[in-house]
Structure formats: structure tokens, C-alpha cells
Design a protein around this motif. Structure first.
Motif, PDB file in Angstrom:
ATOM      1  N   GLY A  38       0.516  -1.406   0.039  1.00 12.58           N
ATOM      2  CA  GLY A  38      -0.072  -0.230  -0.045  1.00 12.58           C
ATOM      3  C   GLY A  38       0.589   1.191   0.030  1.00 12.58           C
ATOM      4  O   GLY A  38       0.337   1.917   0.284  1.00 12.58           O
ATOM      5  N   LYS A  39       2.196   1.102  -0.176  1.00 16.51           N
ATOM      6  CA  LYS A  39       3.085   2.429  -0.469  1.00 16.51           C
ATOM      7  C   LYS A  39       3.402   2.759  -1.647  1.00 16.51           C
ATOM      8  O   LYS A  39       3.041   2.082  -2.459  1.00 16.51           O
ATOM      9  N   PHE A  40       2.865   4.347  -1.712  1.00 19.37           N
ATOM     10  CA  PHE A  40       3.764   4.705  -3.117  1.00 19.37           C
ATOM     11  C   PHE A  40       5.116   5.126  -3.272  1.00 19.37           C
ATOM     12  O   PHE A  40       5.634   5.417  -2.252  1.00 19.37           O
ATOM     13  N   LEU A  41       5.866   4.325  -3.915  1.00 19.21           N
ATOM     14  CA  LEU A  41       6.857   3.997  -3.637  1.00 19.21           C
ATOM     15  C   LEU A  41       7.478   4.581  -5.456  1.00 19.21           C
ATOM     16  O   LEU A  41       7.399   4.392  -7.022  1.00 19.21           O
ATOM     17  N   TYR A  42       8.317   5.524  -5.715  1.00 18.45           N
ATOM     18  CA  TYR A  42       9.157   5.271  -7.054  1.00 18.45           C
ATOM     19  C   TYR A  42      10.446   4.873  -7.594  1.00 18.45           C
ATOM     20  O   TYR A  42      11.049   4.602  -6.016  1.00 18.45           O
ATOM     21  N   PRO A  43      10.791   3.886  -8.598  1.00 20.02           N
ATOM     22  CA  PRO A  43      12.476   3.605  -8.077  1.00 20.02           C
ATOM     23  C   PRO A  43      13.462   4.617  -7.453  1.00 20.02           C
ATOM     24  O   PRO A  43      13.766   5.283  -7.687  1.00 20.02           O
ATOM     25  N   SER A  44      13.831   4.143  -6.648  1.00 22.10           N
ATOM     26  CA  SER A  44      15.677   4.385  -6.141  1.00 22.10           C
ATOM     27  C   SER A  44      16.216   2.703  -5.690  1.00 22.10           C
ATOM     28  O   SER A  44      15.877   1.551  -5.912  1.00 22.10           O
ATOM     29  N   LEU A  45      17.842   2.625  -5.769  1.00 22.37           N
ATOM     30  CA  LEU A  45      18.763   1.715  -5.655  1.00 22.37           C
ATOM     31  C   LEU A  45      17.876   1.133  -4.529  1.00 22.37           C
ATOM     32  O   LEU A  45      17.983  -0.522  -4.562  1.00 22.37           O
ATOM     33  N   ARG A  46      17.944   1.307  -2.801  1.00 24.31           N
ATOM     34  CA  ARG A  46      16.791   0.800  -2.320  1.00 24.31           C
ATOM     35  C   ARG A  46      15.399  -0.562  -2.384  1.00 24.31           C
ATOM     36  O   ARG A  46      15.624  -1.615  -2.056  1.00 24.31           O
ATOM     37  N   ARG A  47      15.019   0.185  -3.356  1.00 21.52           N
ATOM     38  CA  ARG A  47      13.408  -0.089  -3.310  1.00 21.52           C
ATOM     39  C   ARG A  47      13.918  -0.900  -4.580  1.00 21.52           C
ATOM     40  O   ARG A  47      12.998  -2.060  -4.374  1.00 21.52           O
ATOM     41  N   ILE A  48      14.569  -0.867  -5.533  1.00 18.24           N
ATOM     42  CA  ILE A  48      14.933  -2.006  -6.078  1.00 18.24           C
ATOM     43  C   ILE A  48      15.454  -3.277  -5.932  1.00 18.24           C
ATOM     44  O   ILE A  48      14.851  -4.392  -5.442  1.00 18.24           O
ATOM     45  N   THR A  49      16.281  -3.100  -5.030  1.00 15.86           N
ATOM     46  CA  THR A  49      17.073  -4.044  -4.312  1.00 15.86           C
ATOM     47  C   THR A  49      15.719  -5.202  -3.236  1.00 15.86           C
ATOM     48  O   THR A  49      16.120  -6.149  -2.819  1.00 15.86           O
ATOM     49  N   ALA A  50      15.675  -4.363  -2.205  1.00 16.04           N
ATOM     50  CA  ALA A  50      13.910  -4.552  -1.417  1.00 16.04           C
ATOM     51  C   ALA A  50      12.850  -5.019  -2.316  1.00 16.04           C
ATOM     52  O   ALA A  50      12.895  -6.452  -2.393  1.00 16.04           O
ATOM     53  N   ALA A  51      13.117  -5.451  -3.363  1.00 14.27           N
ATOM     54  CA  ALA A  51      11.737  -6.467  -4.588  1.00 14.27           C
ATOM     55  C   ALA A  51      12.790  -7.428  -4.972  1.00 14.27           C
ATOM     56  O   ALA A  51      12.426  -8.664  -5.329  1.00 14.27           O
ATOM     57  N   ALA A  52      14.394  -7.444  -5.831  1.00 16.00           N
ATOM     58  CA  ALA A  52      15.336  -8.359  -5.908  1.00 16.00           C
ATOM     59  C   ALA A  52      15.196  -9.308  -4.153  1.00 16.00           C
ATOM     60  O   ALA A  52      14.815 -10.681  -4.348  1.00 16.00           O
ATOM     61  N   GLU A  53      15.439  -8.839  -3.251  1.00 17.48           N
ATOM     62  CA  GLU A  53      15.394  -9.372  -2.368  1.00 17.48           C
ATOM     63  C   GLU A  53      14.027  -9.986  -1.823  1.00 17.48           C
ATOM     64  O   GLU A  53      14.293 -11.110  -0.681  1.00 17.48           O
ATOM     65  N   ALA A  54      13.139  -9.676  -2.112  1.00 15.52           N
ATOM     66  CA  ALA A  54      11.509 -10.309  -1.887  1.00 15.52           C
ATOM     67  C   ALA A  54      11.297 -11.910  -2.486  1.00 15.52           C
ATOM     68  O   ALA A  54      10.465 -12.780  -1.950  1.00 15.52           O
TER      69      ALA A  54
END
Length: 342
Positions: free
Chosen positions: A241-257
């Protein structure tokens, strides 16, 4: 794809360089490659360093993932590059090719809406409705509901999509198929789909250019191109439910899921579960595709190993918003790389 392309690549990580320090650098070695425009900015930053380390001659042609797959399948190049994993039929046609994840980034939702916020808030349901042609104006109630208090003008939405076979299209439609049953059933997920609404443009630069000069336009484009063209991009709602734009930390979080790497290295990291609260939901790996048997096996192994090691460092990746590969993916990638032989 009838043009032969030329490439300058080659560098191993520090350990490999040290191990081969006594060996003369290869000269006049030409390697050829073509494909993903998504990864092209990163490859262009790798090329001088690789050329300096190994003396290889390399040129990479950003013709799109579909054309890159076709080029390596017909052996017109030494490697292809694609943001979309090979389908079963493509893998069969490529006759002994392997796909190796070598970079990680995200697809941004770029838009040109004068007076709108820097990061308009959108979700998968609304994006699907826009590209299905069901939402056609920026002040539509569904968009306003996500952007309380924002100035959203009475302006026609012009969806812009890739007209060429594209791994970015694959990533975007993979996301839409994951969040919208209607999109999945009516349009589906592929490098090339029949978009129900909008206009097409060729390549990442093409769609970014159309958006830059078209008030009301919206597209999907790799984040490096959005940054390069100074185009604003949306904050997209993830499963938490969080609105996010791409960043290094957020891309990494997606991959690590996503922890498991299948035997063929095909990875899908769109729409991560709600437990990955900081994950950007339209992230993707991009692959280098190489024949397991090739006359340039040694050079390609060096190139790929360098890309997986030194090539992941921030000096090459950070400004382009490519995130370092997670360890399980690196292990799988290096294991596959070792199967390439003469």
C-alpha cells in the motif's frame, strides 16, 4: 538484424586480474552484441573499463530485446541482451543458449502533465485502465482519489508504448498481468502485445522523446532514460500500500523478496508481497544471452565475470539506478557462466 556489431569488453574482478597479470592482454579481439536498450546505458559505462583492462574491441547495438534475441539465435552476434527471459520456443530456437542475469533495475512510469506533482501517485489498477483505454483524462476520479489535494488538469491522457519487441514492455505487462485480471485475460504479458489504446514509439529513447514533447502523455521506460531526459515519473503503489518511485534501495528490496533462482535463471520480481514494504513493484533483471559453445568462450566468460563483479560497483551503476545483484543471483549467474565453452 543483418548488421554485424562490434564490442569492446573484458575484465575480470581483481582476483582474476591478479591471476592473469603475467599474461599479455588480448589485442584486436572483436566481440559482437545487440539487444536491450534498457541495459545499454550500463553497457556503455562498462565498455571503456573493459576495453582498457583486456584490449578487446566491443560495440553494443541497442536494438531492443526482441531483436537481440533474434540476433543471437541466428548467431549474427556473440551475445544478445534481453530484459525478458527466453520463452520455451525461443530457448529451443537458440539451440544451446544460456541466459544469465547480469543487471538489476526498474521500469519507471514517466509522464508529462504540466502543473502536476513531481511524483503523481498511481496504482496497477489505474495503470491497466489507462493502457486499456478506460481512463482517458488526468482528472479522472480514479486518479484524483489517489492524489488528494493535487492539481490534476482536465487534460487528455496519451498512453505511449514500445512499438518494437521490448523487454521493458515485458516487465510492464508482467506487472499489469500480476495486478489486473482484466489486463491478463485481454492483453497478457510479452515483449510485444496489442495495446488497446495509445501510440507506439521505437526504443526507450523513442517513448521518452514522445512523452517529453506531448502534454498529457504517459509511458513505461527504464528509469535511466527517464532520468537522462529529465522526465518526471510516478510513485506506484506496491502490495503493502505504499506509493514509491524507483530508487536503489527499493529495487534491491524487490529483488530480495524473491529468494529462489530456477535452473534456467528466469526471474520475475514484479508486485512483491506486502511483506516487502519498501519494494518498488515494477523492478526487473536483465539478461545476457550466450551460446554455451562459442569460439569466443574465453572472452565472453571474462566479460560476464567482470560484469558480475567489478561491473556491479557504484561507479558504474548508481547514477543509472542499477542495483547490485543479490548473492543468490550472483552465485547462479557465475555457475551458468562457467558452462560456456569453445
Amino acid at each position: 538484424m543483418t548488421k554485424r556489431l562490434t564490442i569492446t569488453l573484458a575484465v575480470l574482478a581483481a582476483a582474476l586480474v591478479a591471476a592473469t597479470a603475467a599474461t599479455a592482454t588480448s589485442k584486436d579481439t572483436t566481440i559482437t552484441g545487440a539487444g536491450s536498450s534498457f541495459v545499454a546505458p550500463l553497457v556503455s559505462t562498462w565498455t571503456p573499463a573493459v576495453g582498457e583492462a583486456f584490449g578487446y574491441s566491443l560495440q553494443y547495438s541497442a536494438v531492443g530485446s526482441g531483436a537481440g534475441i533474434a540476433a543471437i539465435t541466428s548467431r549474427q552476434v556473440d551475445f544478445g541482451a534481453s530484459d525478458a527471459p527466453l520463452t520455451t520456443d525461443q530457448a529451443s530456437a537458440c539451440k544451446g543458449c544460456v541466459q544469465i542475469p547480469w543487471a538489476l533495475s526498474a521500469t519507471s512510469i514517466a509522464y508529462n502533465v504540466p502543473g502536476a506533482p513531481t511524483h503523481v501517485k498511481l496504482n496497477g489498477k489505474v495503470l491497466a485502465a489507462i493502457f486499456l483505454g478506460k481512463i482517458s483524462n488526468w482528472n479522472d476520479p480514479a486518479i484524483k482519489a489517489l492524489n488528494a489535494g493535487a492539481n490534476l488538469p482536465d487534460l487528455k491522457i496519451t498512453p505511449v508504448y514500445r512499438s518494437d519487441g521490448s523487454g521493458t514492455t515485458y516487465n510492464f505487462t508482467d506487472f499489469l498481468s500480476a495486478v489486473s485480471p482484466e489486463w491478463k485475460s485481454k492483453v497478457g504479458n510479452s515483449t510485444s502485445v496489442q495495446f488497446p489504446a495509445g501510440i507506439g514509439a521505437k526504443g526507450s529513447a523513442g517513448v521518452a522523446g514522445v512523452v517529453a514533447r506531448t502534454d498529457g502523455a504517459v509511458t513505461y521506460v527504464d528509469v535511466a532514460y527517464a532520468l537522462k531526459n529529465h522526465i518526471r515519473f510516478a510513485a506506484v503503489r506496491n502490495a503493502a500500500g505504499k506509493f514509491l518511485y524507483p530508487s536503489l534501495r527499493r529495487i534491491t528490496a524487490a529483488a530480495e523478496a524473491f529468494k529462489k533462482v530456477p535452473a534456467n535463471n528466469e526471474l520475475h520480481i514484479v508486485n512483491p508481497p506486502a511483506s516487502a514494504a519498501t519494494a518498488y513493484p515494477i523492478s526487473t533483471y536483465t539478461y545476457v544471452i550466450v551460446p554455451q559453445q562459442t569460439t569466443h568462450a574465453k572472452e565472453l566468460r571474462r566479460l560476464i565475470f567482470w560484469a558480475l563483479t567489478q561491473g556491479q560497483s557504484a561507479q558504474y551503476t548508481a547514477k543509472l539506478l542499477f542495483a547490485p545483484l543479490p548473492e543468490p543471483v550472483l552465485v547462479a549467474a557465475e555457475r551458468t557462466m562457467k558452462t560456456i565453452h569453445s
